[in-house]
Design an enzyme around this catalytic site. Sequence first.
Site, mmCIF file in Angstrom:
data_model
loop_
_atom_site.group_PDB
_atom_site.id
_atom_site.type_symbol
_atom_site.label_atom_id
_atom_site.label_comp_id
_atom_site.label_asym_id
_atom_site.label_seq_id
_atom_site.Cartn_x
_atom_site.Cartn_y
_atom_site.Cartn_z
ATOM 1 C CB CYS A 34 -0.980 -0.047 1.175
ATOM 2 S SG CYS A 34 -2.463 0.929 0.893
ATOM 3 C CG HIS A 94 -4.597 -4.136 3.629
ATOM 4 N ND1 HIS A 94 -4.532 -3.004 2.857
ATOM 5 C CD2 HIS A 94 -5.839 -4.197 4.102
ATOM 6 C CE1 HIS A 94 -5.697 -2.399 2.888
ATOM 7 N NE2 HIS A 94 -6.514 -3.100 3.637
#
Lengths: 247, 464
Positions: free
Chosen positions: A92, A194
Amino acid sequence: MDLVLVHLFPDLLNLYGDRGNLVTLRERARRRGIHVVVKEVRLEDDLPADGDLYVLGGGEDRQQALVARALQQHAGTLRAAVAGGAVVLAVCGGYQLLGHGYRAAEGQQLPGLGLLDVTTEHPGHRARRLVGNVVARCTLPGVGSLVGFENHGGRTRLGPGVQPLARVRVGFGNNGHDGTEGAWCGTVFGTYLHGPVLPKNPRLADHLLTLALRRRHGDVRLQPLDDRWEEAAHLAAAARAGLRLRR
Amino acid sequence: MIHAVSALRLAGAVAAAKAVAGATRVLRLGGGTVLPGRVARWLFPRVLEELTGALDPVVVVSGTNGKTTTARLVARALEVAGLKTVSNRAGANLQAGLVASVALASDLCGRPRAQAAVFEVDEATLPAVLPVLRPRVLVLTNLFRDQLDRYAEVERVAEGWRRAFARLGPTAVVCYNADDPQVADVARLAPAGLPFGIEDVSAGQGALEEAADVRFCYRCGVAYRYSVVFLSHAGHYACPVCGWSRPAPCVRAETVRLVGTSGAEVLLRWDGEGFVVRSGLPGLYNVYNLVASAAACRALGLPADVWRRAAESVRPAFGRGERLTWNGVALRILLVKNPAGFNEVLRLVVSEQPRSLLLAINDRTADGRDVSWLWDVDFERLQGLEAHVTVSGLRAEDMALRLKYAGWPEDRTTVERDLARALRRARDRTPAGGALFCLPTYTAMLELRRVLFRWGVVAPFWED
């Protein structure tokens, strides 16, 4: 056999259960009798040059700006480590900073490390965030499907110098347009997944461990582990995303 | 003329809300806490403003954790003081839930059958409803990581609050948690602030938890130094660069004695006055709720004794540690919503040394669709516990995997997706006369409630 794991900025980039990736790498190495040393790097610390595997997580915009500055000071060390075969996994916000740069929602430009040929722009807070469950087909041999959750405003475009980490089956991926998810080049890997990404994708975790161990220990082959629970969680996550997978 | 039209529309909206609520009840569609509000707002968008205009005082409670319990405590105090009080129960804390609660407590002309109101309001919804509700007192409990798939970032919620203060009335008082650096920083912009907090450093713990998210000074970007941490990032802190530190609380818990899951004894100081309160609400997080409600009462000008009587009479609500008995087993249900809350609940549960635990994790919208947060919870804390863990819910497998990587033995974990079956299996693992601790996420808690209602263990939700 031993392995040095370096966790960059655990206090700043830890937004989405990122420590799960560290725990997974550490435990999967330990279960194979590998001695693991974990080094945590904070803002004021020097970056260890002897890492086999470097891990960066995601953070909020403000934390990310702090990290971007600090990373510039470590750029030389990290580039040298990668040139020496070290592995990098970035998720990310960390992934965005591995690229050439990140243009934030308010137009502020954050410099990247240029370890991956990708660029990221945030189209502004009016644009829709890319949020939801993801199932994707990994481009790495033997890894198969990847599952996870994405939540990002930034849109990442891949340059010719990288491969996508995966092709999206459910979800948005890098930018919501070209069907790619994440990027990799050599031993450097970036992803928006994630969940965190590694616990439910044990084959990706083992791929990274193998590469990292080969840096100093020759042609390592990891012995298989009992991954029934990991696989069950993988399939359950895919099912919640609306896909019935077989592994 | 315009006034007459609004009155008519208001009456229509209220009547529709009541009809919808009646229908949902008859048809057993659920608690009827939201849909009536949606219908009323659709018929008359200004319904909330019109219905609450005559209520005084209006108290609004917002924050990540503790909204429901704090609001119940304040509402009880107002009742003890003799004011009929309307509030939104059952966590219906978005606009439609607020409308439904007031509409159902009003007559058909839209006149509330109450004088005062206490609303718990979702932290992201707060900026939109503040100008409508015009509260006399606003209570801000804390800001923790919660449902990042919906709120994106904690920082964005804080920004919304900062902007919302501009719309507070000039006489409004903001009661805020001085121990939460982000909340305290936000409150610097409030017109009138009344800080509350915990003084008793012996109730603290050592290191910051994994889930602690704000540890950096908003102005300097430097990590705060903590002399004590109570839970998550709440504690006594100071910025080493600009020197800004925790504001001294006006209402504070001087000493705290936790009595496992049965409650807490708190020496509360309120201006010069100090008095002991014995509460049936367990855990340090409930001490914060007690102190928050005390601060609200002080801001409302209620006597300290009124607050104390209210605090001592409030029992835990469903899913907040309520005690139930089922087939010779004591059932304790503790809602888990986010890492900060889950860590506190684990601390509480471990102190009771239970033999059987049920963890029920769903990933519906109200739970947060992203289950990554389970990795920010310190399940490592369970090590050493002689217990069997049954995991359930839509994300049972994620929970089981998290336990495995926390070092919890696989042979003491059972995965059972179906909640009713999981509950039976967890009970079978509980020794007679022992306690079964159930830790559900929000929608899993509602499901648990339905199962227990079907089995005749609890009353339906709307009778709360």
